[in-house]
Design an enzyme around this catalytic site. Sequence first.
Site, mmCIF file in Angstrom:
data_model
loop_
_atom_site.group_PDB
_atom_site.id
_atom_site.type_symbol
_atom_site.label_atom_id
_atom_site.label_comp_id
_atom_site.label_asym_id
_atom_site.label_seq_id
_atom_site.Cartn_x
_atom_site.Cartn_y
_atom_site.Cartn_z
ATOM 1 C CB THR A 9 2.175 4.021 1.195
ATOM 2 O OG1 THR A 9 3.410 4.404 1.670
ATOM 3 C CG2 THR A 9 2.143 3.870 -0.314
ATOM 4 C CG HIS A 41 8.314 11.309 6.210
ATOM 5 N ND1 HIS A 41 9.243 11.947 6.795
ATOM 6 C CD2 HIS A 41 7.696 12.079 5.515
ATOM 7 C CE1 HIS A 41 9.341 13.150 6.282
ATOM 8 N NE2 HIS A 41 8.442 13.283 5.437
ATOM 9 C CG HIS A 42 4.350 4.320 5.401
ATOM 10 N ND1 HIS A 42 4.016 3.688 4.370
ATOM 11 C CD2 HIS A 42 4.332 3.344 6.502
ATOM 12 C CE1 HIS A 42 3.814 2.445 4.635
ATOM 13 N NE2 HIS A 42 3.917 2.238 5.595
ATOM 14 N N GLY A 43 7.351 4.227 7.076
ATOM 15 C CA GLY A 43 8.669 3.408 6.789
ATOM 16 C C GLY A 43 8.121 2.347 5.605
#
Length: 390
Positions: free
Chosen positions: A213, A181-183
């Site tokens: 995002t 997942h995006h941080g």
Amino acid sequence: HNGITRPQGYTVSWHANPAVEAHHFGQSHPMKPWRLVLTKELVLAYGMHHAMDLYLSRAATFEEMADFHTEDYLDFLRQVIPADMEAAEQSERMAKYNFGDDCPIFDGLYNYCSLYSGGTVDAARKLVNNQADIAINWSGGLHHAKKTEASGFCYVNDVVLGILQLLRFHPRVMYIDIDVHHGDGVEQAFWSTDRVLTVSFHKFDRDNFFPGTGSLDSTGPSHPSNPGAHHALNVPLNDGIEDGDYLQLFKDIIGSCVETYQPGAIVLQCGADSLGCDRLGCFSLNVTGHGSCVAYVKTLGLPLLVVGGGGYTPRNVSRAWAHETSILIDAADKIDPNIPETVTFRNHFGPDYSLFPPLSEMRKIENKNSKQYLATLVSTIREQLRYMQG
Ligand code: ZL4
Ligand code: CA
Ligand code: ZN
């Protein structure tokens, strides 16, 4: 024991508190703190604890967590109880702070948050005080939490708290995130500063994959006078990426980032949901491929804070984090791939009982990342790095 000794010339600290592992997000919730029990069992059975300084994490104080989060949000986190999930009078604040299915209220929630956060703050301080060169907190890495809200199984952003500690000493800190997942929470926290370079590798599909995002063109504030401009990097990937391509991409990008940015310390989030066969993930990495990224970051020789993150197939999460612990103490070549008979819960690792089962072949996901696409990612990001330099 089997002869695992301290690494030559550097110190590794291990930060954990068994009280973290006892918390439950609730029936069928994918996040299982219990995966930390399996990780620790492997680390102990292989004798890796002989090679590290072991610390019992203390709970982060309210004030320490308020270095990033608002007191208002922390007050709510501290006083909310599971019965409030149903209570109508609390529903407005529940919605305001984004509690619900992904971020439920469970028994001991505040204790859980303060313990995993305390581990990361302690680990960062060991690095700053020169008492460790590499500090590990597998219970941390909860990269989605925002200043005033919970998000994606994360309530307190321990990564942000750890980086804030490192910034007291280091002018520039680099954050690397290999969770699938995006941080986003870490990126957002340091969006307007040039003192942190955030780099996240993740599955990207704006409408169909959380949090949506982290597109390639999202590199910081758009106004060039904002110091944070060009200090966020994103590596958006498609389903099924495999070891060889991922490692090449990782080295190409991280190598260029370190060369250009010259960070004083690195924080590495090792979310294990980028492994093949993960319950929530969609990549095809093996334990060895995931671990090779950790090994590469280690070769950079900078003070290194290592945290966990996602990972929803506990038997594989623990394999990866145990293997990565062995890499960090320079003992990977002394580890028997056959999981020792002495491991408690050894049945979880059957039928192969190997630290390195072939994850990519077990539930094959087609690789949707062409060589052409990966080459474009590298060249685009190298160009973005030229902007960062000014
Ligand atoms: C669950 O089975 O995509 C939560 C979450 C709880 C139990 C019972 C409730 C059933 C999968 C996920 C209903 C659940 C509906 N239970 C959840 C848009 C969503 C809204 C919430 O690795 N529903 C939200 C978050 C992601 C969304 C991923 C990754 C964290 C990290 C760092 C966070 N949220 C759709 C989902 C289940 C559940 C089953 C779930 N939630 C899968 N993906 C999400 O980056 C630690
Ligand atoms: Ca990521
Ligand atoms: Zn994740």
